[in-house]
Scaffold this motif. Structure first.
Motif, PDB file in Angstrom:
ATOM      1  N   GLU A  75      14.798  -3.581   6.081  1.00  0.00           N
ATOM      2  CA  GLU A  75      13.288  -3.890   5.616  1.00  0.00           C
ATOM      3  C   GLU A  75      12.950  -4.259   4.524  1.00  0.00           C
ATOM      4  OE1 GLU A  75      12.578   1.310   4.543  1.00  0.00           O
ATOM      5  OE2 GLU A  75      12.163   0.716   7.144  1.00  0.00           O
ATOM      6  N   PHE A  76      11.835  -4.594   4.243  1.00  0.00           N
ATOM      7  CA  PHE A  76      11.263  -5.071   3.149  1.00  0.00           C
ATOM      8  C   PHE A  76       9.996  -4.654   2.903  1.00  0.00           C
ATOM      9  CE2 PHE A  76       8.990  -8.724   1.477  1.00  0.00           C
ATOM     10  CZ  PHE A  76       9.313  -8.580   0.206  1.00  0.00           C
ATOM     11  N   GLN A  77       9.299  -3.954   1.147  1.00  0.00           N
ATOM     12  CA  GLN A  77       8.905  -3.097   1.136  1.00  0.00           C
ATOM     13  C   GLN A  77       7.866  -4.109   0.592  1.00  0.00           C
ATOM     14  OE1 GLN A  77       7.399   1.068   1.979  1.00  0.00           O
ATOM     15  NE2 GLN A  77       6.732   1.135   0.416  1.00  0.00           N
ATOM     16  N   VAL A  78       7.374  -3.880  -0.203  1.00  0.00           N
ATOM     17  CA  VAL A  78       6.145  -3.845  -1.482  1.00  0.00           C
ATOM     18  C   VAL A  78       4.927  -3.575  -2.426  1.00  0.00           C
ATOM     19  CG1 VAL A  78       5.964  -6.886  -0.885  1.00  0.00           C
ATOM     20  CG2 VAL A  78       6.156  -6.200  -3.207  1.00  0.00           C
ATOM     21  N   ASP A  79       4.383  -2.419  -2.999  1.00  0.00           N
ATOM     22  CA  ASP A  79       3.633  -1.649  -2.782  1.00  0.00           C
ATOM     23  C   ASP A  79       2.930  -3.313  -3.708  1.00  0.00           C
ATOM     24  OD1 ASP A  79       4.283   0.410  -1.485  1.00  0.00           O
ATOM     25  OD2 ASP A  79       5.218   0.817  -3.359  1.00  0.00           O
ATOM     26  N   CYS A  80       0.966  -3.531  -3.879  1.00  0.00           N
ATOM     27  CA  CYS A  80       0.408  -3.599  -4.268  1.00  0.00           C
ATOM     28  C   CYS A  80      -1.322  -3.108  -4.712  1.00  0.00           C
ATOM     29  CB  CYS A  80      -0.029  -5.202  -3.765  1.00  0.00           C
ATOM     30  SG  CYS A  80      -1.540  -6.693  -4.594  1.00  0.00           S
ATOM     31  N   LYS A  81      -0.872  -2.017  -5.480  1.00  0.00           N
ATOM     32  CA  LYS A  81      -1.840  -1.288  -5.473  1.00  0.00           C
ATOM     33  C   LYS A  81      -3.107  -1.688  -6.601  1.00  0.00           C
ATOM     34  CE  LYS A  81      -0.231   3.229  -3.874  1.00  0.00           C
ATOM     35  NZ  LYS A  81       1.576   2.254  -3.189  1.00  0.00           N
ATOM     36  N   ALA A  82      -4.426  -1.609  -6.340  1.00  0.00           N
ATOM     37  CA  ALA A  82      -5.624  -2.315  -7.492  1.00  0.00           C
ATOM     38  C   ALA A  82      -6.380  -1.776  -8.112  1.00  0.00           C
ATOM     39  CB  ALA A  82      -5.887  -3.255  -6.855  1.00  0.00           C
ATOM     40  N   SER A  83      -7.379  -1.541  -8.845  1.00  0.00           N
ATOM     41  CA  SER A  83      -7.896  -0.486  -9.111  1.00  0.00           C
ATOM     42  C   SER A  83      -9.309  -1.450  -9.851  1.00  0.00           C
ATOM     43  CB  SER A  83      -8.118   0.482 -10.333  1.00  0.00           C
ATOM     44  OG  SER A  83      -7.844  -0.327 -11.468  1.00  0.00           O
ATOM     45  N   GLY A  84     -10.290  -0.746  -9.426  1.00  0.00           N
ATOM     46  CA  GLY A  84     -11.653  -1.863 -10.421  1.00  0.00           C
ATOM     47  C   GLY A  84     -12.904  -1.448  -9.270  1.00  0.00           C
ATOM     48  N   ILE A 138      -3.278 -13.000   4.980  1.00  0.00           N
ATOM     49  CA  ILE A 138      -3.863 -12.137   6.011  1.00  0.00           C
ATOM     50  C   ILE A 138      -4.084 -11.071   5.490  1.00  0.00           C
ATOM     51  CG2 ILE A 138      -1.995 -12.126   7.276  1.00  0.00           C
ATOM     52  CD1 ILE A 138      -0.297 -10.176   6.137  1.00  0.00           C
ATOM     53  N   ASN A 139      -4.840 -10.033   5.691  1.00  0.00           N
ATOM     54  CA  ASN A 139      -5.434  -8.024   4.613  1.00  0.00           C
ATOM     55  C   ASN A 139      -5.410  -7.922   5.331  1.00  0.00           C
ATOM     56  OD1 ASN A 139      -7.767  -8.798   5.909  1.00  0.00           O
ATOM     57  ND2 ASN A 139      -9.253  -9.240   4.711  1.00  0.00           N
ATOM     58  N   SER A 140      -5.998  -6.307   4.885  1.00  0.00           N
ATOM     59  CA  SER A 140      -4.926  -5.754   6.222  1.00  0.00           C
ATOM     60  C   SER A 140      -6.548  -5.116   7.169  1.00  0.00           C
ATOM     61  CB  SER A 140      -5.410  -3.795   4.975  1.00  0.00           C
ATOM     62  OG  SER A 140      -7.009  -4.212   4.775  1.00  0.00           O
ATOM     63  N   HIS A 173      -3.279  -0.505   4.405  1.00  0.00           N
ATOM     64  CA  HIS A 173      -5.167  -0.555   3.651  1.00  0.00           C
ATOM     65  C   HIS A 173      -4.589  -0.090   2.353  1.00  0.00           C
ATOM     66  CE1 HIS A 173      -7.484  -0.609   7.411  1.00  0.00           C
ATOM     67  NE2 HIS A 173      -6.668   0.152   8.155  1.00  0.00           N
ATOM     68  N   ASN A 174      -3.465   0.399   1.733  1.00  0.00           N
ATOM     69  CA  ASN A 174      -3.619   0.382   0.367  1.00  0.00           C
ATOM     70  C   ASN A 174      -2.827  -0.381  -0.665  1.00  0.00           C
ATOM     71  OD1 ASN A 174      -0.716   0.765   1.333  1.00  0.00           O
ATOM     72  ND2 ASN A 174      -0.267   3.043   0.632  1.00  0.00           N
ATOM     73  N   GLY A 175      -2.603  -1.941   0.355  1.00  0.00           N
ATOM     74  CA  GLY A 175      -2.328  -2.912   0.064  1.00  0.00           C
ATOM     75  C   GLY A 175      -0.888  -3.222   0.268  1.00  0.00           C
ATOM     76  N   THR A 176      -0.298  -2.181   0.221  1.00  0.00           N
ATOM     77  CA  THR A 176       1.895  -2.194   0.967  1.00  0.00           C
ATOM     78  C   THR A 176       1.880  -3.375   2.164  1.00  0.00           C
ATOM     79  OG1 THR A 176       2.176  -0.103   0.423  1.00  0.00           O
ATOM     80  CG2 THR A 176       3.892  -1.041   1.738  1.00  0.00           C
ATOM     81  N   TYR A 210      -3.082 -10.888  -3.808  1.00  0.00           N
ATOM     82  CA  TYR A 210      -4.308 -10.839  -4.257  1.00  0.00           C
ATOM     83  C   TYR A 210      -5.559  -9.793  -4.433  1.00  0.00           C
ATOM     84  CZ  TYR A 210      -3.273 -16.123  -4.145  1.00  0.00           C
ATOM     85  OH  TYR A 210      -2.312 -16.945  -4.234  1.00  0.00           O
ATOM     86  N   ALA A 211      -6.460  -9.522  -5.420  1.00  0.00           N
ATOM     87  CA  ALA A 211      -6.993  -7.964  -5.551  1.00  0.00           C
ATOM     88  C   ALA A 211      -8.235  -8.853  -5.800  1.00  0.00           C
ATOM     89  CB  ALA A 211      -6.124  -7.255  -6.315  1.00  0.00           C
ATOM     90  N   GLN A 212      -9.234  -8.852  -4.743  1.00  0.00           N
ATOM     91  CA  GLN A 212     -10.093  -9.038  -5.674  1.00  0.00           C
ATOM     92  C   GLN A 212     -11.399  -8.505  -5.119  1.00  0.00           C
ATOM     93  OE1 GLN A 212     -10.997 -13.164  -3.778  1.00  0.00           O
ATOM     94  NE2 GLN A 212     -12.629 -13.729  -4.896  1.00  0.00           N
ATOM     95  N   ASN A 213     -12.580  -8.401  -6.517  1.00  0.00           N
ATOM     96  CA  ASN A 213     -13.742  -7.983  -5.934  1.00  0.00           C
ATOM     97  C   ASN A 213     -14.746  -8.695  -6.893  1.00  0.00           C
ATOM     98  OD1 ASN A 213     -13.654  -7.062  -8.703  1.00  0.00           O
ATOM     99  ND2 ASN A 213     -13.709  -5.405  -8.313  1.00  0.00           N
ATOM    100  N   THR A 214     -16.391  -8.205  -6.705  1.00  0.00           N
ATOM    101  CA  THR A 214     -17.006  -9.238  -6.812  1.00  0.00           C
ATOM    102  C   THR A 214     -17.202  -9.791  -8.526  1.00  0.00           C
ATOM    103  OG1 THR A 214     -19.061  -7.418  -6.866  1.00  0.00           O
ATOM    104  CG2 THR A 214     -19.353  -8.474  -5.621  1.00  0.00           C
ATOM    105  N   LEU A 215     -16.536  -9.177  -9.529  1.00  0.00           N
ATOM    106  CA  LEU A 215     -16.376  -9.051 -10.746  1.00  0.00           C
ATOM    107  C   LEU A 215     -15.232  -9.952 -11.342  1.00  0.00           C
ATOM    108  CD1 LEU A 215     -17.545  -6.009 -12.568  1.00  0.00           C
ATOM    109  CD2 LEU A 215     -18.557  -7.715 -12.297  1.00  0.00           C
TER     110      LEU A 215
END
Length: 164
Positions: A67-76, A92-94, A112-115, A132-137
């Motif tokens: 197995e392979f797992q990588v986390d990508c948690k973002a704030s904003g 792809i996205n969740s 949904h948490n980006g993992t 990629y983590a993206q919001n309007t800003l």
């Protein structure tokens, strides 16, 4: 006033699903037979561009079939959307998983948490992954390189027979 804005009988103001247009000056007026009172309030919204927490570019080695797992948690604020670019260029996205006639989706899960998670890594999964983590800003990204390790071939010992 609309379904997301409500003034309660006690004078409290409720604004649901706040957007940037809701920031600004609000005037509260209280009035009865004895007179008026008012107060001005300024509302500023805390908004932050998307930023990947614990961002690092790294190389990961995984044995074939593991197995392979990588986390990508973002704030904003607003909350950023997480998406991944796979080595073959697929995004792809969740909300939507990769659609390749079921070949990848049986092994790939994006939570949904980006993992990003593969239950069985094959040679097709080797390469560069970008979160990629993206919001309007704004937008932030993190890259991961996956190398799939296969076991070295081994010749089984056999008994030598004498040939005459």
């Amino acid at each position: 006033m609309g379904s997301r804005i409500h003034v309660y009988p006690n004078g409290s103001l409720f604004v649901g699903s706040v957007t940037e247009k809701d920031g600004g000056d609000y005037l509260c007026v209280a009035r009865n037979k004895m007179g008026d009172d008012l107060t001005l309030m300024h509302v500023s919204l805390r908004r932050k561009p998307a930023k990947i927490d614990h961002k690092h570019h790294f190389k990961k080695q995984v044995f074939h079939g593991k197995e392979f797992q990588v986390d990508c948690k973002a704030s904003g604020s607003p909350v950023p959307e997480i998406s991944w670019s796979l080595p073959d260029g697929t995004m792809i996205n969740s909300a939507m998983q990769a659609d390749d006639s079921g070949h990848r989706t049986r092994r790939l899960t994006l939570f949904h948490n980006g993992t990003l998670y593969f239950n069985k890594v094959g040679m097709a999964e080797e390469g560069n992954y970008t979160c990629y983590a993206q919001n309007t800003l704004g937008k932030d990204e993190m890259q991961v390189h996956l190398t799939v390790i296969t076991a070295a071939p081994r010749i089984q010992q056999s008994y030598k027979t004498n040939m005459r």
